[in-house]
Structure formats: C-alpha cells, structure tokens
Design a protein around this motif. Sequence first.
Motif, short mmCIF file in Angstrom:
data_model
loop_
_atom_site.label_atom_id
_atom_site.label_comp_id
_atom_site.label_asym_id
_atom_site.label_seq_id
_atom_site.Cartn_x
_atom_site.Cartn_y
_atom_site.Cartn_z
N ASN A 93 0.87 -1.21 0.03
CA ASN A 93 0.00 -0.09 0.04
C ASN A 93 1.07 1.31 -0.08
O ASN A 93 0.20 2.62 0.40
N PHE A 94 2.28 1.16 -0.14
CA PHE A 94 3.04 2.29 -0.21
C PHE A 94 4.11 2.22 -1.23
O PHE A 94 4.40 1.10 -1.75
N TRP A 95 4.73 3.35 -1.58
CA TRP A 95 6.16 3.17 -2.17
C TRP A 95 6.81 4.49 -2.01
O TRP A 95 6.30 5.27 -1.29
N HIS A 109 7.01 -2.23 6.13
CA HIS A 109 5.44 -2.15 6.51
C HIS A 109 5.01 -0.74 6.64
O HIS A 109 5.73 0.21 7.28
N ALA A 110 3.84 -0.23 6.35
CA ALA A 110 3.36 1.22 6.48
C ALA A 110 1.97 1.35 6.55
O ALA A 110 1.42 0.58 5.83
N ASN A 111 1.57 2.38 7.26
CA ASN A 111 0.21 2.77 7.20
C ASN A 111 0.06 4.19 7.59
O ASN A 111 1.20 4.72 7.50
N ALA A 138 0.52 -3.59 13.00
CA ALA A 138 0.98 -4.65 13.45
C ALA A 138 1.83 -5.46 12.04
O ALA A 138 1.46 -5.18 10.99
N ALA A 139 2.80 -6.15 12.35
CA ALA A 139 3.88 -6.66 11.22
C ALA A 139 4.50 -7.97 11.92
O ALA A 139 4.50 -8.05 13.02
N LYS A 153 3.55 -10.02 4.39
CA LYS A 153 3.59 -8.51 3.57
C LYS A 153 2.73 -7.79 4.63
O LYS A 153 2.30 -8.09 5.67
N TYR A 154 2.60 -6.52 4.39
CA TYR A 154 2.00 -5.48 5.03
C TYR A 154 0.59 -5.89 5.47
O TYR A 154 -0.17 -6.49 4.68
N ARG A 155 0.18 -5.71 6.99
CA ARG A 155 -1.05 -5.94 7.27
C ARG A 155 -1.64 -4.75 8.34
O ARG A 155 -0.96 -4.80 9.39
#
Length: 189
Positions: A5-7, A96-98, A178-179, A184-186
């Motif tokens: 969900n990121f770059w 991981h990112a949000n 959480a990772a 992969k990202y969650r």
Amino acid sequence: MQGGNFWRVINHDNEQGIIRIADNKVTPGLKMWTWGFPSFMHETDARKDPNPQRPYIELWAGVSDQFFHSASLPALGEVSVPETCSPTVGMSNVTHANENILVDLAAEDARVNLQFFSVEPTAPLRVTLKRGDAVLFDDAVQANPENGNRFDAAIPPGGSGGQVQLTIAAADGKHLIAAGTGTKYRGLP
C-alpha cells in the motif's frame, strides 16, 4: 510496489526519504524522474543558489498503470484516494507502512532489528516484539521525530514460533500497526 500500500524513495546514504501510503489498487501507477546524476555533481545550497535545474525527484501516482496509458472517467465521475505522505527519517528501508507508522522489521539468526518512524511523533507509543510466546521487547516508547527510532533485541534459541511479530499501539491501547518478519503489510484500522 509488490502489492503493498506504499512506495518510497530513500537515500540510503543519509537514511532520508519520502513515502506515499495509499490504496495502490486505486492508483496503480507510479512514475518518478529526476534531472539525473550529472546535475548532482556540483551541488550547492539551494537557499543560496536557487535554480530550477537543481537535482530533485518528482513522484507521480495515477489511476492508470503507466504515465502515458489513459484511464477512463465517466462524465461527472470522481476518483478519491486518501493518502498520507511522510518522511522516512532515520530509516534505510520500509517493510510495512500505514497512515500512522512506517516500519523496517528484519530478523536474522539470533537478533531482530526494528526501525520505525511515527507520522504523529508527539504521541506516546507501546512497542511489543514477540516470537511465539516469548516477549522480546515490550515497553513504552517516545517517538523520535528527528532520527526515527531503532531497537534490536535478542531472539532466544529454540522456543515456539518462527516469525517475530511486532505491534505498535497508542498509549490508550489502540493498535496502530502490526507486522511480522517474512509477511507482507497488514495495517490495522
């Protein structure tokens, strides 16, 4: 983007960059360009020598898969994409990112390494690292907006579980991200 969900763009030498977090299923396009290497050769202070030809990186995110591929939008149509942009201060990578936290989580042999940057650096956090039932780290942490945060912890030999699980929560207990190593990202809402 590998389905994430990121770059991001990161200068690995000085561990600084910029990251964009959004739903990449809605905006699958990514294009970046710069003035290129020769423009970096005689770098000066941009505040003392303003020049539009100075080195920079420009990022584009679009609803088509590539910059020159067209996408259709019906009359009176609208595309809305919530996004967050953040610096990656003190980080050499992002796994991981949000919209709350950027994380670089890696485990090797007997150690786990964690780097993170909080998008809201004034909020106190609770960082927990576990492998199976073993707690590797569990403590209150103040986010560092100038250098990011770095931790490493020993992984006890044997024990249950293979992956290291990370949870970063706000002081009120609300989970921010959480990772796990090798996952992969969650992100969490």
